[in-house]
Design an enzyme around this catalytic site. Structure first.
Site, PDB file in Angstrom:
ATOM      1  N   ASP A   1       0.856  -1.219  -0.113  1.00  0.00           N
ATOM      2  CA  ASP A   1       0.002  -0.138   0.070  1.00  0.00           C
ATOM      3  C   ASP A   1       0.890   1.329  -0.097  1.00  0.00           C
ATOM      4  O   ASP A   1       2.154   1.138   0.352  1.00  0.00           O
ATOM      5  CB  ASP A   1      -1.023  -0.109   1.275  1.00  0.00           C
ATOM      6  CG  ASP A   1      -1.565   1.067   1.285  1.00  0.00           C
ATOM      7  OD1 ASP A   1      -2.297   1.507   0.572  1.00  0.00           O
ATOM      8  OD2 ASP A   1      -1.704   1.766   2.489  1.00  0.00           O
TER       9      ASP A   1
ATOM     10  N   ASP B   1       0.020   5.117   0.934  1.00  0.00           N
ATOM     11  CA  ASP B   1      -0.316   6.189   1.978  1.00  0.00           C
ATOM     12  C   ASP B   1      -0.259   5.371   3.437  1.00  0.00           C
ATOM     13  O   ASP B   1      -0.990   4.517   3.559  1.00  0.00           O
ATOM     14  CB  ASP B   1      -1.578   6.810   1.754  1.00  0.00           C
ATOM     15  CG  ASP B   1      -1.800   7.698   0.520  1.00  0.00           C
ATOM     16  OD1 ASP B   1      -0.717   8.403   0.321  1.00  0.00           O
ATOM     17  OD2 ASP B   1      -2.643   7.452  -0.236  1.00  0.00           O
TER      18      ASP B   1
ATOM     19  N   GLY C   1      -7.167   4.294   3.137  1.00  0.00           N
ATOM     20  CA  GLY C   1      -7.522   2.939   2.403  1.00  0.00           C
ATOM     21  C   GLY C   1      -8.488   3.147   1.360  1.00  0.00           C
ATOM     22  O   GLY C   1      -8.758   2.623   0.174  1.00  0.00           O
TER      23      GLY C   1
ATOM     24  N   ARG D   1     -11.313   8.538  -2.874  1.00  0.00           N
ATOM     25  CA  ARG D   1     -11.763   9.985  -2.513  1.00  0.00           C
ATOM     26  C   ARG D   1     -13.222  10.179  -2.426  1.00  0.00           C
ATOM     27  O   ARG D   1     -13.698  10.613  -1.306  1.00  0.00           O
ATOM     28  CB  ARG D   1     -11.283  10.693  -3.764  1.00  0.00           C
ATOM     29  CG  ARG D   1     -11.225  12.222  -3.159  1.00  0.00           C
ATOM     30  CD  ARG D   1     -10.419  12.966  -4.293  1.00  0.00           C
ATOM     31  NE  ARG D   1      -9.435  12.474  -4.667  1.00  0.00           N
ATOM     32  CZ  ARG D   1      -8.822  12.601  -6.044  1.00  0.00           C
ATOM     33  NH1 ARG D   1      -9.363  13.730  -6.921  1.00  0.00           N
ATOM     34  NH2 ARG D   1      -7.767  12.201  -6.345  1.00  0.00           N
TER      35      ARG D   1
ATOM     36  N   SER E   1      -4.925   5.498  -4.264  1.00  0.00           N
ATOM     37  CA  SER E   1      -4.939   7.035  -4.716  1.00  0.00           C
ATOM     38  C   SER E   1      -4.726   7.156  -6.067  1.00  0.00           C
ATOM     39  O   SER E   1      -3.876   6.569  -6.727  1.00  0.00           O
ATOM     40  CB  SER E   1      -3.608   7.370  -3.792  1.00  0.00           C
ATOM     41  OG  SER E   1      -3.342   9.002  -4.187  1.00  0.00           O
TER      42      SER E   1
ATOM     43  N   ASN F   1      -3.171  10.060  -6.794  1.00  0.00           N
ATOM     44  CA  ASN F   1      -2.091  10.869  -6.827  1.00  0.00           C
ATOM     45  C   ASN F   1      -0.836  10.199  -6.623  1.00  0.00           C
ATOM     46  O   ASN F   1       0.229  10.350  -6.233  1.00  0.00           O
ATOM     47  CB  ASN F   1      -2.323  11.706  -5.732  1.00  0.00           C
ATOM     48  CG  ASN F   1      -3.108  12.815  -5.952  1.00  0.00           C
ATOM     49  OD1 ASN F   1      -3.093  13.629  -6.672  1.00  0.00           O
ATOM     50  ND2 ASN F   1      -4.422  12.810  -4.887  1.00  0.00           N
TER      51      ASN F   1
ATOM     52  N   ASP G   1      -1.604  -0.567   6.088  1.00  0.00           N
ATOM     53  CA  ASP G   1      -1.754   0.005   7.412  1.00  0.00           C
ATOM     54  C   ASP G   1      -3.255   0.316   7.572  1.00  0.00           C
ATOM     55  O   ASP G   1      -3.636   0.688   8.651  1.00  0.00           O
ATOM     56  CB  ASP G   1      -1.042   1.355   7.378  1.00  0.00           C
ATOM     57  CG  ASP G   1      -1.809   2.546   6.507  1.00  0.00           C
ATOM     58  OD1 ASP G   1      -2.313   1.841   5.376  1.00  0.00           O
ATOM     59  OD2 ASP G   1      -2.046   3.393   6.781  1.00  0.00           O
TER      60      ASP G   1
END
Ligand code: BG6
Ligand code: MG
Length: 212
Positions: free
Chosen positions: A9, A11, A46, A49, A116, A118, A170
């Site tokens: 993962d 972020d 996780g 958006r 994400s 991003n 996480d």
């Protein structure tokens, strides 16, 4: 047990972007007069958006149209991207670089599996854009975690069978996504407490004892 493939993962596992996500959503919530705190923020880990926005709007007093929701999500991303401007190599989480190098040295294939949109921008900004054999991200999927889509795509890009992949997560939604993909999961931070995670990592370097 040795794993041929490890899917990370992004972020909260590789890069500490969590605080920026929190600050950008908090600004939106304040502007809209919606209650928001860190406990609610934890539920956004996780999650895509738009799905994150739906969780925030649970506390809203008015109903938002689809067009208004899209505007809010875009505004949040603008605030988030402004904050991402501060991201440097220093924001790579502790132990990440040596763990990636250790896995590679032992011929373990490594990938990113992130909700994400991003992802590429973040990896580029911290200098990890060429560190992986495959990257699957939020721009390529229709269902975000806990759906397994992003991890299955990462495995496909690696040319790997799901059962030969170890996911590092996480977030509870991410652990669930890994399990739904038929993969084993190593949880770190909050996710280390999730019972479905096969391994609980104290720190990311522990992976070198599990996967190699
Ligand atoms: C996940 C984060 O990696 O990406 C979530 O844990 C975030 O908090 C999601 O909502 C989507 O991110 P982005 O960058 O596409 O808004
Ligand atoms: Mg995460």
């Amino acid at each position: 047990m040795r794993y041929e493939n490890v899917i990370f993962d992004l972020d909260g596992v590789l890069v500490s972007t969590d605080e920026y996500h929190y600050q950008a959503w908090k600004k939106i919530a304040d502007e809209e007069g919606i209650y928001f705190d860190r406990a609610i923020n934890n539920r956004l880990r996780g999650v895509s958006r738009m799905a994150s926005l739906e969780i925030i709007l649970e506390r809203a007093e008015k109903n938002y149209t689809q067009a208004e929701k899209e505007e809010l999500a875009q505004r949040k991303n603008r605030y988030y991207q402004e904050l991402l401007g501060n991201l440097t190599i220093e924001d790579t989480l502790k132990g990440v670089r040596e763990t990636l190098a250790g896995l590679r040295k032992n011929a373990v294939h490594i990938a990113v599996g992130s909700s994400s949109k991003n992802t590429m921008r973040i990896l580029t900004q911290v200098g990890l854009e060429n560190a992986f054999d495959a990257i699957a991200d939020g721009t390529e999927i229709t269902h975000s975690k806990p759906d397994p889509e992003v991890f299955l795509l990462a495995a496909q890009k690696l040319g790997a069978k799901p059962e030969n992949c170890l996911v590092v997560e996480d977030a509870p939604a991410g652990v669930q996504a890994g399990v739904n993909a038929g993969m084993q999961v190593a949880g770190i931070g909050e996710a280390a407490k999730v019972s479905q995670a096969a391994y609980a990592l104290q720190e990311i370097r522990d992976l070198l004892n599990i996967a190699v």
